[in-house]
Design a protein around this motif. Structure first.
Motif, PDB file in Angstrom:
ATOM      1  N   CYS A  25      -7.202   3.490   5.941  1.00  0.00           N
ATOM      2  CA  CYS A  25      -6.605   3.245   4.625  1.00  0.00           C
ATOM      3  C   CYS A  25      -6.954   1.832   4.195  1.00  0.00           C
ATOM      4  O   CYS A  25      -7.288   0.983   5.025  1.00  0.00           O
ATOM      5  CB  CYS A  25      -5.083   3.428   4.705  1.00  0.00           C
ATOM      6  SG  CYS A  25      -4.263   3.303   3.096  1.00  0.00           S
ATOM      7  N   GLU A  26      -6.861   1.579   2.898  1.00  0.00           N
ATOM      8  CA  GLU A  26      -7.140   0.240   2.360  1.00  0.00           C
ATOM      9  C   GLU A  26      -6.373  -0.852   3.098  1.00  0.00           C
ATOM     10  O   GLU A  26      -6.852  -1.971   3.244  1.00  0.00           O
ATOM     11  CB  GLU A  26      -6.708   0.179   0.886  1.00  0.00           C
ATOM     12  CG  GLU A  26      -7.557   0.952  -0.064  1.00  0.00           C
ATOM     13  CD  GLU A  26      -6.857   1.034  -1.408  1.00  0.00           C
ATOM     14  OE1 GLU A  26      -6.996   0.104  -2.202  1.00  0.00           O
ATOM     15  OE2 GLU A  26      -6.152   2.034  -1.645  1.00  0.00           O
ATOM     16  N   HIS A  82      -0.626   4.051   0.503  1.00  0.00           N
ATOM     17  CA  HIS A  82      -1.516   4.930   1.292  1.00  0.00           C
ATOM     18  C   HIS A  82      -2.063   6.091   0.459  1.00  0.00           C
ATOM     19  O   HIS A  82      -2.369   7.148   0.986  1.00  0.00           O
ATOM     20  CB  HIS A  82      -0.787   5.455   2.531  1.00  0.00           C
ATOM     21  CG  HIS A  82      -0.094   4.376   3.310  1.00  0.00           C
ATOM     22  ND1 HIS A  82      -0.761   3.282   3.801  1.00  0.00           N
ATOM     23  CD2 HIS A  82       1.210   4.216   3.656  1.00  0.00           C
ATOM     24  CE1 HIS A  82       0.106   2.490   4.410  1.00  0.00           C
ATOM     25  NE2 HIS A  82       1.296   3.017   4.342  1.00  0.00           N
ATOM     26  N   CYS A 136       0.838  -1.202   0.000  1.00  0.00           N
ATOM     27  CA  CYS A 136       0.000   0.000   0.000  1.00  0.00           C
ATOM     28  C   CYS A 136       0.866   1.242   0.000  1.00  0.00           C
ATOM     29  O   CYS A 136       1.813   1.347   0.777  1.00  0.00           O
ATOM     30  CB  CYS A 136      -0.913  -0.001   1.224  1.00  0.00           C
ATOM     31  SG  CYS A 136      -2.157   1.297   1.170  1.00  0.00           S
TER      32      CYS A 136
HETATM   33 ZN   LIG Z   1      -2.468   2.081   3.210  1.00  0.00          ZN
END
Ligand SMILES: [Zn+2]
Ligand SMILES: [Zn+2]
Ligand SMILES: [Zn+2]
Length: 551
Positions: free
Chosen positions: A502-503, A452, A450
């Motif tokens: 966040c994911e 972000h 990620c």
């Molecule tokens: Zn993230």
């Protein structure tokens, strides 16, 4: 295998031993003969001997007579019933352990959500890959069978009774007193093996009603209070069903009688085509969409949809419905002819005609919104984009059935950046035109790592981030849970603000699994943005990846 051990068993027919050892006994039955009606193996109790003999029969199945085929079928069933007994004992042990832990935590004054053994159904459902309701019923009936229904349980152990019939009995004794349960065990176990499941269910329900009418009444009342609902389900054929659940019997019968009466009037008028069952269904959909079914037989009425005079169907189009229409677009079709499967809300639209009809109806509703999820070669989501505002179905150009959610409406000036360019020359593929018209910007999803890019400085994720998460995981990220992400919490794997919004730190979880995750003994981590790793109180590990959409 110890041949001597087998021959030392005084109860074993020497013929069976010979069969087990592959020895031919001159002048006696062949192995196949053992499984004829009243043959030596026909009444043999389940266990290792019958298992071996059955396996030998199955290996030469085509050589068996019909009689032997049936005998082997019965033998396999006795083996399965024994296995069901063994599983039931294990489920009961598991359940009793969790219940004891829960009682201890309760006695120690631990608050709800922090008690050991609080979510045994969630734990068992993960292991058996079934719903929590199924696992819960399995738990309850296993404890019931192993504590209060010794006769029924013994029939399972000897291979006479299957789990389905045993659970039917156990379900009906759960609310009985010990004395009544013992009585029911005696009465029902005596007849269970010789009754069809539906007959046994009726007899067990009647006995329950006779023994504990007040408890049955209370259960009905509770189900009406807690479980009353309307359900839409998919039929095996691909159509849908609509049903009201946990209605009072009088209400359901009165509604049915009302539908029947109107349907009969439609039929008697001779103005509406269809069999009586079909007319009843027509009345049901009319009534539940605010149409008056009897308008169909008013003088001068047309049964056709006035908005769509070309439509040859006798039924009007379905009323407008609000939906989040999610077009699932395989990445490799982005440059070619689009034929995207679609989701309307939590409902997967698998065929082109349904997609056309539902999307058309949905596009007339002011609350309907459009999204696009792009899927990779493995069927998981790689990008998602949301369109702003309402996009009515364009009436100017009829959609083709082969490309369901397609449309060639007025072109928007900007094209979706990830959607690629249409092929040089030639007509623009309909999917392209649609993406262009929706003016969607596609966001790539974080998968292994990620950056972000979509992190937000807030606790509750925005609509856009929630949609990214839902595109990645269509359902709750607990193993075997099918709760739709749209109804789930966006759970921070590491609590906010220690963990980011966040994911890589969010996953949809249904309320129950969200609570289970926080209870003692459970642990959930997110080793990659698209991966959830669950450790259960038993210490078993389950890993859940992103949703794989059917292509
Ligand atoms: Zn993230
Ligand atoms: Zn969206
Ligand atoms: Zn869940």
């Amino acid at each position: 295998m110890g041949e001597q051990e087998v021959t030392a068993d005084a109860d074993l027919d020497p013929l069976l031993v010979a069969a087990l050892c592959g020895t031919v006994v001159p002048g006696r039955e062949t192995l196949g003969g053992l499984f004829r009606q009243d043959g030596a193996a026909d009444g043999l109790a389940p266990g290792p001997v019958l298992a071996e003999l059955t396996a030998q029969q199955v290996a030469r199945a085509d050589e068996l007579s019909d009689d032997e085929v049936i005998g082997t079928m019965h033998a396999a069933r006795r083996q399965a019933n024994l296995a069901d007994y063994q599983q039931t004992v294990m489920v009961a042990v598991f359940t009793r352990r969790r219940r004891a832990q829960f009682e201890a935590a309760l006695a120690a004054g631990k608050p709800a959500g922090c008690r050991d053994g609080e979510f045994p159904g969630a734990e068992l459902a993960m292991e058996l890959t079934e719903t929590q309701a199924e696992a819960g019923l399995r738990s309850d009936t296993a404890v019931e069978l192993t504590t209060r229904l010794p006769r029924t349980l013994a029939l399972m152990a000897t291979g006479v009774l299957d789990l389905g019939r045993a659970m039917t009995i156990a379900q009906r004794t759960l609310i009985l007193s010990d004395t009544d349960a013992a009585y029911a065990d005696e009465v029902l176990s005596a007849v269970a093996a010789d009754m069809r499941p539906d007959q046994l269910a009726r007899k067990a329900a009647a006995l329950e009603m006779k023994l504990a009418p007040e408890a049955v009444k209370a259960r009905k009342e509770q189900a009406r209070q807690l479980d009353q609902r309307v359900e839409v389900r998919r039929e095996l054929s691909g159509n849908a069903s609509l049903s009201g659940r946990e209605l009072s019997t009088a209400d359901a019968l009165a509604s049915k009688a009302h539908i029947d009466a109107i349907a009969a009037r439609l039929r008697d008028s001779g103005m509406v085509e269809g069999t009586l069952p079909r007319l009843r269904a027509l009345v049901l959909t009319d009534l539940t969409q605010g149409r008056a079914p009897l308008d169909r037989i008013k003088p001068g009425s047309s049964s056709q949809d006035p908005q769509d005079p070309q439509d040859p169907r006798p039924d009007p189009a379905p009323g407008p419905l609000p939906a989040l229409i999610n077009l699932l677009v395989p990445a490799d079709t982005l440059l070619g002819q689009g034929n995207a499967p679609t989701q309307a809300g939590p409902w997967d639209l698998l065929d082109a005609d349904d997609t056309k009809t539902v999307v058309k109806a949905a596009s007339r509703h002011p609350r309907t919104r459009w999204c696009v999820t792009v899927t990779g070669t493995d069927g998981t989501a790689v990008a998602h984009g949301c369109a702003d505002g309402q996009h009515p179905w364009p009436a100017s150009s009829p959609p083709s059935a082969s490309s369901p959610p397609s449309a060639s409406g007025p072109r928007s000036a900007s094209s979706p950046p990830s959607a690629g360019r249409p092929p040089e020359g030639g007509p623009e593929p309909p999917l392209h035109a649609l993406l262009r018209r929706l003016n969607i910007t596609l966001d790539p999803l974080a998968r292994d790592t990620c950056d972000h890019q979509h992190a937000e400085n807030r606790y509750v994720p925005s609509r856009r981030l929630r949609h990214l998460l839902r595109a990645r995981n269509q359902t709750c990220t607990a193993p075997a849970c099918n709760a739709q992400a749209v109804h789930c919490d966006s759970d921070h794997t590491v609590p906010y603000p220690d963990g980011p919004t966040c994911e890589c730190n969010l996953n949809p979880k249904c309320r129950r699994h969200h609570r289970a995750k926080q209870a003692p003994g459970w642990k959930v981590t997110q080793p990659a943005p698209d991966t959830a790793r669950w450790v259960t109180p038993a210490g078993r590990v389950h890993t859940v990846g992103p949703t794989r959409y059917d292509s």
